[in-house]
Design a protein around this motif. Structure first.
Motif, PDB file in Angstrom:
ATOM      1  N   THR A  43     -98.429  16.780 -44.911  1.00 42.37           N
ATOM      2  CA  THR A  43     -97.883  15.609 -43.831  1.00 42.37           C
ATOM      3  C   THR A  43     -96.664  14.879 -44.157  1.00 42.37           C
ATOM      4  N   ALA A  44     -96.662  14.566 -45.576  1.00 42.42           N
ATOM      5  CA  ALA A  44     -95.126  13.983 -46.028  1.00 42.42           C
ATOM      6  C   ALA A  44     -94.199  14.742 -45.697  1.00 42.42           C
ATOM      7  N   ASP A  45     -94.234  16.239 -45.718  1.00 44.06           N
ATOM      8  CA  ASP A  45     -93.068  16.959 -45.617  1.00 44.06           C
ATOM      9  C   ASP A  45     -92.724  17.035 -44.116  1.00 44.06           C
ATOM     10  N   VAL A  46     -93.471  17.123 -43.311  1.00 44.91           N
ATOM     11  CA  VAL A  46     -93.225  17.372 -41.906  1.00 44.91           C
ATOM     12  C   VAL A  46     -92.698  15.861 -41.572  1.00 44.91           C
ATOM     13  N   PHE A  47     -93.156  14.805 -41.997  1.00 46.69           N
ATOM     14  CA  PHE A  47     -92.662  13.427 -41.701  1.00 46.69           C
ATOM     15  C   PHE A  47     -91.244  13.263 -42.085  1.00 46.69           C
ATOM     16  N   ARG A  48     -90.915  13.807 -43.169  1.00 40.37           N
ATOM     17  CA  ARG A  48     -89.405  13.743 -43.844  1.00 40.37           C
ATOM     18  C   ARG A  48     -88.581  14.544 -42.903  1.00 40.37           C
ATOM     19  N   THR A  49     -89.110  15.752 -42.317  1.00 35.64           N
ATOM     20  CA  THR A  49     -88.400  16.578 -41.472  1.00 35.64           C
ATOM     21  C   THR A  49     -88.221  15.942 -40.100  1.00 35.64           C
ATOM     22  N   LEU A  50     -89.139  15.256 -39.472  1.00 29.49           N
ATOM     23  CA  LEU A  50     -88.915  14.787 -38.070  1.00 29.49           C
ATOM     24  C   LEU A  50     -88.407  13.031 -38.185  1.00 29.49           C
ATOM     25  N   GLY A  51     -88.402  12.510 -39.447  1.00 33.72           N
ATOM     26  CA  GLY A  51     -87.841  11.308 -39.454  1.00 33.72           C
ATOM     27  C   GLY A  51     -89.161  10.481 -38.964  1.00 33.72           C
ATOM     28  N   ILE A  52     -90.508  10.801 -39.252  1.00 30.95           N
ATOM     29  CA  ILE A  52     -91.161   9.750 -39.025  1.00 30.95           C
ATOM     30  C   ILE A  52     -91.593   8.774 -40.016  1.00 30.95           C
ATOM     31  N   ARG A  53     -91.723   7.665 -39.917  1.00 33.67           N
ATOM     32  CA  ARG A  53     -92.041   6.484 -40.962  1.00 33.67           C
ATOM     33  C   ARG A  53     -93.700   6.657 -41.053  1.00 33.67           C
ATOM     34  N   PRO A  54     -94.211   6.812 -42.166  1.00 31.52           N
ATOM     35  CA  PRO A  54     -95.566   6.859 -42.282  1.00 31.52           C
ATOM     36  C   PRO A  54     -96.033   5.066 -42.167  1.00 31.52           C
ATOM     37  N   TYR A  75    -109.097  11.818 -41.275  1.00 27.72           N
ATOM     38  CA  TYR A  75    -107.948  12.535 -41.250  1.00 27.72           C
ATOM     39  C   TYR A  75    -107.105  12.291 -40.461  1.00 27.72           C
ATOM     40  N   VAL A  76    -107.298  11.796 -39.252  1.00 26.27           N
ATOM     41  CA  VAL A  76    -106.172  11.311 -38.461  1.00 26.27           C
ATOM     42  C   VAL A  76    -105.583  10.045 -39.001  1.00 26.27           C
ATOM     43  N   ALA A  77    -106.186   9.182 -39.390  1.00 26.02           N
ATOM     44  CA  ALA A  77    -105.796   7.998 -40.234  1.00 26.02           C
ATOM     45  C   ALA A  77    -105.065   8.222 -41.388  1.00 26.02           C
ATOM     46  N   ALA A  78    -105.387   9.171 -42.187  1.00 22.28           N
ATOM     47  CA  ALA A  78    -104.571   9.431 -43.374  1.00 22.28           C
ATOM     48  C   ALA A  78    -103.320  10.343 -42.834  1.00 22.28           C
ATOM     49  N   VAL A  79    -103.319  11.027 -41.761  1.00 20.98           N
ATOM     50  CA  VAL A  79    -101.973  11.640 -41.401  1.00 20.98           C
ATOM     51  C   VAL A  79    -100.905  10.538 -40.719  1.00 20.98           C
ATOM     52  N   LEU A  80    -101.668   9.674 -40.153  1.00 19.85           N
ATOM     53  CA  LEU A  80    -100.754   8.456 -39.581  1.00 19.85           C
ATOM     54  C   LEU A  80     -99.978   8.077 -40.666  1.00 19.85           C
ATOM     55  N   CYS A  81    -100.453   7.826 -41.676  1.00 21.12           N
ATOM     56  CA  CYS A  81    -100.049   7.217 -43.017  1.00 21.12           C
ATOM     57  C   CYS A  81     -99.250   7.951 -43.769  1.00 21.12           C
ATOM     58  N   GLY A  82     -99.170   9.464 -43.476  1.00 15.65           N
ATOM     59  CA  GLY A  82     -98.329  10.240 -44.094  1.00 15.65           C
ATOM     60  C   GLY A  82     -98.984  11.204 -44.961  1.00 15.65           C
ATOM     61  N   GLU A  83    -100.458  10.978 -45.110  1.00 16.08           N
ATOM     62  CA  GLU A  83    -101.045  11.630 -46.420  1.00 16.08           C
ATOM     63  C   GLU A  83    -101.889  12.957 -45.658  1.00 16.08           C
ATOM     64  N   ARG A  84    -102.206  13.611 -46.471  1.00 16.71           N
ATOM     65  CA  ARG A  84    -103.112  14.753 -46.321  1.00 16.71           C
ATOM     66  C   ARG A  84    -102.478  15.694 -45.636  1.00 16.71           C
ATOM     67  N   ALA A  85    -102.884  16.760 -44.788  1.00 18.84           N
ATOM     68  CA  ALA A  85    -102.292  17.966 -44.220  1.00 18.84           C
ATOM     69  C   ALA A  85    -102.113  18.059 -42.687  1.00 18.84           C
ATOM     70  N   VAL A  86    -101.360  18.668 -42.218  1.00 21.37           N
ATOM     71  CA  VAL A  86    -101.127  19.027 -40.767  1.00 21.37           C
ATOM     72  C   VAL A  86    -100.865  20.387 -40.377  1.00 21.37           C
ATOM     73  N   TRP A  87    -101.179  20.800 -39.204  1.00 24.69           N
ATOM     74  CA  TRP A  87    -100.653  22.203 -38.706  1.00 24.69           C
ATOM     75  C   TRP A  87     -99.486  21.893 -37.727  1.00 24.69           C
ATOM     76  N   TRP A  88     -98.297  22.416 -38.174  1.00 25.28           N
ATOM     77  CA  TRP A  88     -97.297  22.064 -37.551  1.00 25.28           C
ATOM     78  C   TRP A  88     -96.376  23.641 -37.214  1.00 25.28           C
ATOM     79  N   ARG A  89     -96.190  23.957 -36.001  1.00 21.65           N
ATOM     80  CA  ARG A  89     -95.318  25.142 -35.898  1.00 21.65           C
ATOM     81  C   ARG A  89     -96.042  26.257 -36.289  1.00 21.65           C
ATOM     82  N   GLU A 100     -98.044  26.682 -38.729  1.00 20.51           N
ATOM     83  CA  GLU A 100     -98.396  26.759 -40.170  1.00 20.51           C
ATOM     84  C   GLU A 100     -99.008  25.103 -40.915  1.00 20.51           C
ATOM     85  N   GLU A 101     -99.603  25.391 -41.637  1.00 24.73           N
ATOM     86  CA  GLU A 101    -100.171  24.243 -42.431  1.00 24.73           C
ATOM     87  C   GLU A 101     -99.048  23.612 -43.328  1.00 24.73           C
ATOM     88  N   HIS A 102     -99.027  22.348 -43.404  1.00 18.56           N
ATOM     89  CA  HIS A 102     -97.938  21.801 -44.185  1.00 18.56           C
ATOM     90  C   HIS A 102     -98.408  20.425 -44.802  1.00 18.56           C
TER      91      HIS A 102
END
Length: 521
Positions: free
Chosen positions: A185-196, A165-179, A181-183
């Motif tokens: 990962t791709a949506d949070v990366f776009r908001t923060l400008g993080i490239r998968p 699940y760590v590896a998948a999130v680094l690649c922009g996949e699956r889900a994260v807990w941010w601020r 709430e559950e989101h």
């Protein structure tokens, strides 16, 4: 490129990851949001990391055979991967391991997992790129926390499923807990400008084939256990006073002739807390019952275990523990089994045993305090009610039942997980550690024991006050007097029956925040 936004961690002290040894306390600071992770900018450190990745690139270009890079995984190590598909292999590893279950790790546990994995990869023997380390730093920097199911690891080859699940999130996949709430990962990366990330050969194994989850949980468990050892000692001192017990049981000369260091530490703390030169107030009984007299012998086991367990946990924390390892200087690929979590499994099985015994000790002390046959004049169930109303008030009767239940459950969980090795993965992983299960068990035992301790804080507040009501000449040491006064400010004397669940929860929060500074180190 990642857009650098200001975060709530910017003003916190930095813990630098450069391959240097880290301590349990630093992982706990990161887990609790009291420090921020910073990847070293030192050119020498970064060049060493990059040398490992560069060596792998050259080896692949020369048609070298590397497990998990040009072969399948586990029992599939005999399967040769066509060169055109080598780049896809790491992504298949985290894809098919996406089968975790159970609760999600808490935010604190997840931060600790990210920090432990980063610490291991920074040793420079995993053949990963600097970009991978930077991506882990970014997750910690922005508190983007992978949602990691707690169950599904047998502790060898490391924590494969939860770390997928760590590896998948680094690649922009699956889900994260941010601020909060559950989101996605791709949506949070776009908001923060993080490239998968696109994993390089070996990077999937480097992320997943290690002991970061069990080690992270072990760091948190160790810190909580160390505090419980101190609280158990302070509570014992209160219970000696409440029981009109004998402080001379903790005499320095007596303990000098059985020189277990932890046991001696507990006895010294009890002498600090008690006026040991005062005469025993129970002339009918020369010796207190074991749960009071032998408290240093019980708590001392945990105290003596903690330094040994620290060494095992910190060795694992500061190790390269994936497979294969890459020696960037000698340019060798080293196939081994450092993903095996046996030391953490043993540490956590040992820790949960010692902690559950603390719960049992305090449970027995409470059983004496509430029983008029053994509490030397205190009211039944430590009820503070007086006069006619004492007939309808029941004090801590139900609380003692709950303490007994929590203690029994904690003791039940002391069965060692490490003896339940199962042969898995077509008998490739035919002896496994169960280290992550042991760590989760230890955390549950800690949770139950902390509940016992919260109840005992109520009993300590009640018992000492009632003893002093019976005998206003009872004197407390300065340390115990100040601490009891603090308890009185948190918990009103129980005279009329009331629900105690809210107060228990507030006390649990205080315990887990280590709200009291008890003994000088």
């Amino acid at each position: 490129m990642t857009i650098r936004l200001h975060t709530q961690f910017d003003t916190l002290p930095a813990i630098v990851f450069d391959g240097s040894p880290l301590r349990i306390e630093q992982i706990v600071q990161l887990a609790q949001g009291e420090a921020r992770a910073e990847l070293s900018r030192d050119p020498g450190f970064r060049a060493r990391i990059q040398r490992g990745a560069g060596f792998l690139d050259r080896l692949l270009a020369e048609d070298g055979v590397v497990y998990g890079v040009t072969t399948g995984y586990g029992d599939s190590c005999t399967v040769e991967i066509p060169p055109a598909l080598v780049a896809e292999l790491p992504h298949h590893l985290y894809a098919y391991h996406g089968c975790g279950a159970g609760r999600y790790l808490t935010p604190q546990e997840t931060r600790a997992v990210l920090a432990c994995r980063l610490a291991s990869l920074c040793q420079g023997y995993s053949g990963v790129s600097v970009a991978l380390l930077e991506q882990l730093e970014v997750l910690l920097m922005h508190d983007v926390l992978p949602l990691i199911p707690a169950e599904g690891s047998v502790g060898a080859s490391g924590d494969l499923t939860p770390l997928s699940y760590v590896a998948a999130v680094l690649c922009g996949e699956r889900a994260v807990w941010w601020r909060g709430e559950e989101h996605a990962t791709a949506d949070v990366f776009r908001t923060l400008g993080i490239r998968p990330l696109r994993l390089r050969p070996k990077e999937g194994l480097a992320l997943m084939n290690g002991t970061a989850v069990m080690t992270a949980l072990a760091c948190l468990a160790w810190m909580r256990s160390a505090y419980l050892a101190e609280l158990g000692t302070r509570l014992t001192a209160c219970n000696v006073v409440a029981s009109a017990g004998n402080g001379a049981h903790f005499d320095a000369t007596l303990f000098a002739v059985k020189p277990h260091a932890g046991q001696q530490t507990v006895a010294a703390r009890l002498r600090h807390d008690l006026l040991t030169d005062a005469p025993a107030r129970n002339p009918q009984r020369l010796q207190d019952r074991y749960s009071l007299r032998c408290a240093p012998h019980v708590l001392g086991v945990l105290e003596d275990a903690l330094p040994f367990l620290r060494a095992q946990i910190e060795n694992e924390l500061n190790s390269a523990n994936d497979n294969p390892l890459i020696d960037p200087d000698a340019e060798r690929v080293l196939h081994g089994g450092h993903f095996y979590g046996g030391h953490i499994a043993f540490a956590m099985d040992s820790l949960k045993n010692a902690v559950a015994n603390v719960a049992d000790l305090l449970d027995r002390q409470l059983a004496l305090l509430v029983d008029t046959r053994y509490n030397h004049g205190l009211p039944s169930n430590l009820s503070g009610a007086q006069g006619a109303r004492s007939a309808i008030n029941h004090g801590l009767k139900a609380l003692q039942i709950s303490v007994s239940a929590w203690t029994a459950e904690a003791l039940k969980l002391t069965m060692p997980a490490s003896v339940f090795s199962r042969s898995t993965e077509c008998h490739n992983q035919d002896k496994v550690s169960m280290g992550t299960i042991a760590a989760r068990d230890a955390l549950r035992v800690l949770e139950l024991t902390e509940q016992v301790v919260a109840a005992m804080l109520i009993a300590a507040r009640q018992g000492v006050a009632l003893r002093r009501r019976l005998d206003n000449s009872v004197a407390l040491s300065p340390a115990l007097a100040a601490w009891h006064e603090d308890l009185c400010g948190r918990i009103a004397l129980i005279e009329e029956d009331r629900a105690l669940d809210h107060e228990l929860q507030q006390l649990l929060i205080a315990i887990r925040a280590r709200a009291w500074s008890l003994y000088a180190s």
